[in-house]
Design a protein around this motif. Structure first.
Motif, short mmCIF file in Angstrom:
data_model
loop_
_atom_site.label_atom_id
_atom_site.label_comp_id
_atom_site.label_asym_id
_atom_site.label_seq_id
_atom_site.Cartn_x
_atom_site.Cartn_y
_atom_site.Cartn_z
N ALA A 191 42.02 49.21 32.98
CA ALA A 191 40.57 49.07 33.17
C ALA A 191 40.09 47.65 32.89
N ALA A 192 40.93 46.86 32.19
CA ALA A 192 40.55 45.47 31.89
C ALA A 192 40.69 44.57 33.11
N VAL A 193 41.28 45.07 34.21
CA VAL A 193 41.38 44.28 35.44
C VAL A 193 40.01 44.28 36.11
N ASN A 194 39.37 43.12 36.16
CA ASN A 194 38.01 43.05 36.69
C ASN A 194 37.75 41.78 37.50
N ARG A 195 38.83 41.01 37.78
CA ARG A 195 38.65 39.78 38.54
C ARG A 195 39.98 39.37 39.14
N VAL A 196 39.91 38.42 40.07
CA VAL A 196 41.11 37.89 40.72
C VAL A 196 41.67 36.77 39.87
N GLY A 197 43.01 36.69 39.80
CA GLY A 197 43.65 35.62 39.05
C GLY A 197 44.80 36.11 38.21
N THR A 198 45.34 35.19 37.40
CA THR A 198 46.44 35.51 36.48
C THR A 198 45.91 35.45 35.06
N TYR A 199 46.02 36.55 34.33
CA TYR A 199 45.52 36.62 32.96
C TYR A 199 46.21 37.77 32.23
N SER A 200 45.90 37.91 30.95
CA SER A 200 46.51 38.95 30.11
C SER A 200 45.53 40.09 29.91
N ILE A 201 46.08 41.31 29.88
CA ILE A 201 45.27 42.50 29.57
C ILE A 201 45.94 43.24 28.41
N PRO A 202 45.18 44.01 27.64
CA PRO A 202 45.75 44.68 26.47
C PRO A 202 46.78 45.76 26.86
N MET A 203 47.75 45.93 25.96
CA MET A 203 48.71 47.00 26.11
C MET A 203 49.22 47.39 24.73
N SER A 204 49.81 48.57 24.64
CA SER A 204 50.38 49.03 23.37
C SER A 204 51.67 49.79 23.66
N ILE A 205 52.52 49.86 22.64
CA ILE A 205 53.79 50.56 22.75
C ILE A 205 53.75 51.77 21.81
N THR A 206 54.10 52.93 22.33
CA THR A 206 54.10 54.17 21.55
C THR A 206 55.52 54.65 21.35
N PRO A 246 42.44 49.54 39.14
CA PRO A 246 41.07 49.77 39.62
C PRO A 246 40.95 49.56 41.12
N PRO A 247 40.11 50.35 41.78
CA PRO A 247 39.93 50.22 43.24
C PRO A 247 39.47 48.81 43.63
N GLY A 248 40.00 48.35 44.77
CA GLY A 248 39.62 47.04 45.26
C GLY A 248 40.52 45.92 44.78
N TYR A 249 41.46 46.24 43.84
CA TYR A 249 42.37 45.22 43.34
C TYR A 249 43.81 45.66 43.60
N VAL A 250 44.70 44.66 43.63
CA VAL A 250 46.12 44.92 43.84
C VAL A 250 46.91 43.85 43.12
N LEU A 251 48.10 44.23 42.63
CA LEU A 251 48.97 43.26 41.98
C LEU A 251 49.63 42.39 43.05
N VAL A 252 49.59 41.08 42.84
CA VAL A 252 50.26 40.18 43.77
C VAL A 252 51.77 40.35 43.65
N HIS A 253 52.27 40.50 42.43
CA HIS A 253 53.68 40.74 42.17
C HIS A 253 53.82 41.90 41.20
N SER A 254 54.84 42.68 41.38
CA SER A 254 55.09 43.79 40.46
C SER A 254 55.36 43.25 39.07
N VAL A 255 54.92 44.00 38.06
CA VAL A 255 55.12 43.59 36.67
C VAL A 255 56.51 44.02 36.22
N ASN A 256 57.25 43.10 35.64
CA ASN A 256 58.59 43.41 35.15
C ASN A 256 58.53 44.29 33.90
N ASN A 257 59.66 44.95 33.62
CA ASN A 257 59.76 45.73 32.40
C ASN A 257 59.57 44.83 31.17
N VAL A 258 59.02 45.39 30.10
CA VAL A 258 58.89 44.65 28.85
C VAL A 258 60.06 44.99 27.93
#
Length: 329
Positions: free
Chosen positions: A90-105, A52-64
């Motif tokens: 779209a679940a990114v809506n604040r600053v900090g470290t937290y979990s957001i939903p994901m699925s594997i297809t 989402p605009p206005g946000y950025v990852l502090v660190h890149s997310v590793n492969n799962v």
């Protein structure tokens, strides 16, 4: 409907034989291609377009890591692209470290997903930007006899974009090596970002990523005093030899780059013909200045004293041979 007699006859034995045949077939099939599981590394889409605009990852997310099951042959030839990760950015809506939903297809019917992850841990910060001055870091100075002068970059500032908490106290610099530079330096040089402790920050990028660097290089001019060495052309006339040479002035001051003067031993004159000199001879001649240096005098006076070889001593006349006296009879 009545079942024919040949079917009902010994039916228990027939059922037992069919069961044994099925078990044997299953054993043969699984022995040649047994079922297995395998961990597959799946990349996470995390470009700035999906966040989402206005946000950025502090660190890149590793492969799962996703565990899948299937036959040995299927897993050996598995193409990892059939398994994709779908992140609810779209679940990114604040600053900090937290979990957001994901699925594997999974698009391959021959494999099965086993305990696939349903959430993704992210570290999010506000997206910020600062403009900083580009500093020039000369890692190696010019060679002996040369010095660096005016320095500038174009553009003189760059924009640094990234997580806001990493933008405090940062600076940008370019590294330039002048160890072999004897002329003005002009080049496109990459810009690197450093924190307040002068540690490079690799996840922050400058815009533009390269700047044009200009550094003036000049020769270190110095002076030395060297002797004048007259040069001669030809040989003295027959019966003559050179007994004295006087050069006025005997030395000159040479001005030029230090690296040129380090190898300078003397200054020569233009060749002076001596084939017709039979006595004292004085001539004003030009000096030959090496390229890149200047002399305190362009001419010197050379006086040559030519003398006559002494006449060889006369050859002594041999004494007459005495005539023997006749002996008396």
């Amino acid at each position: 409907m009545r079942v024919p007699g040949f079917v009902r006859r010994n039916w228990k034995l027939k059922v037992l034989c069919s069961f044994i045949a099925f078990v044997t077939w299953v054993g043969v099939v699984y022995a040649g291609n047994p079922p297995e599981t395998k961990l597959v590394s799946i990349a996470i889409p995390q470009s700035s377009v999906v966040i989402p605009p206005g946000y950025v990852l502090v660190h890149s997310v590793n492969n799962v890591q996703v565990r899948v099951g299937g036959s040995q042959n299927t897993l050996d030839s598995l193409n990892p692209t059939v398994i994709t990760a779908n992140v609810d950015w779209a679940a990114v809506n604040r600053v900090g470290t937290y979990s957001i939903p994901m699925s594997i297809t999974n698009s391959d019917a021959q494999i099965e997903l086993i305990d696939s992850p349903t959430s993704l841990q992210v570290d999010v910060d506000k997206f910020g930007s600062v403009s900083v001055q580009v500093q020039i870091n000369i890692t190696n100075t010019p060679p002996v006899g040369y010095v660096s002068g005016t320095q500038q970059t174009s553009p003189s500032t760059v924009a640094i974009r990234g997580p806001e908490h990493e933008l405090s106290g940062i600076h940008a610099s370019v590294a330039v090596n002048l160890s072999n530079q004897k002329a003005n330096f002009e080049a496109q040089v990459p810009v690197y970002v450093y924190d307040a402790r002068n540690q490079r920050i690799s996840d922050l990028v400058a815009g533009p990523a390269q700047v044009s660097v200009s550094i003036a290089i000049t020769a270190h001019v110095t002076t030395i005093t060297v002797a004048v060495a007259p040069k001669f052309a030809g040989s003295p006339p027959t019966g003559h030899y050179m007994v004295g040479i006087v050069v006025t002035p005997f030395t000159v001051v040479v001005t030029g780059p230090q690296d040129l003067l380090n190898s300078l031993v003397n200054i020569n004159t233009v060749p002076i013909p001596i084939g017709g000199i039979t006595g004292d001879y004085t001539q004003t001649v030009n000096l030959v200045a090496p390229a890149g240096v200047t002399l305190s005098a362009s001419k010197v006076t050379v006086t040559i004293d030519m003398s006559t070889l002494p006449a060889p001593p006369p050859t002594p006349t041999p004494a007459p041979t005495p005539t023997p006296s006749p002996s008396p009879t």
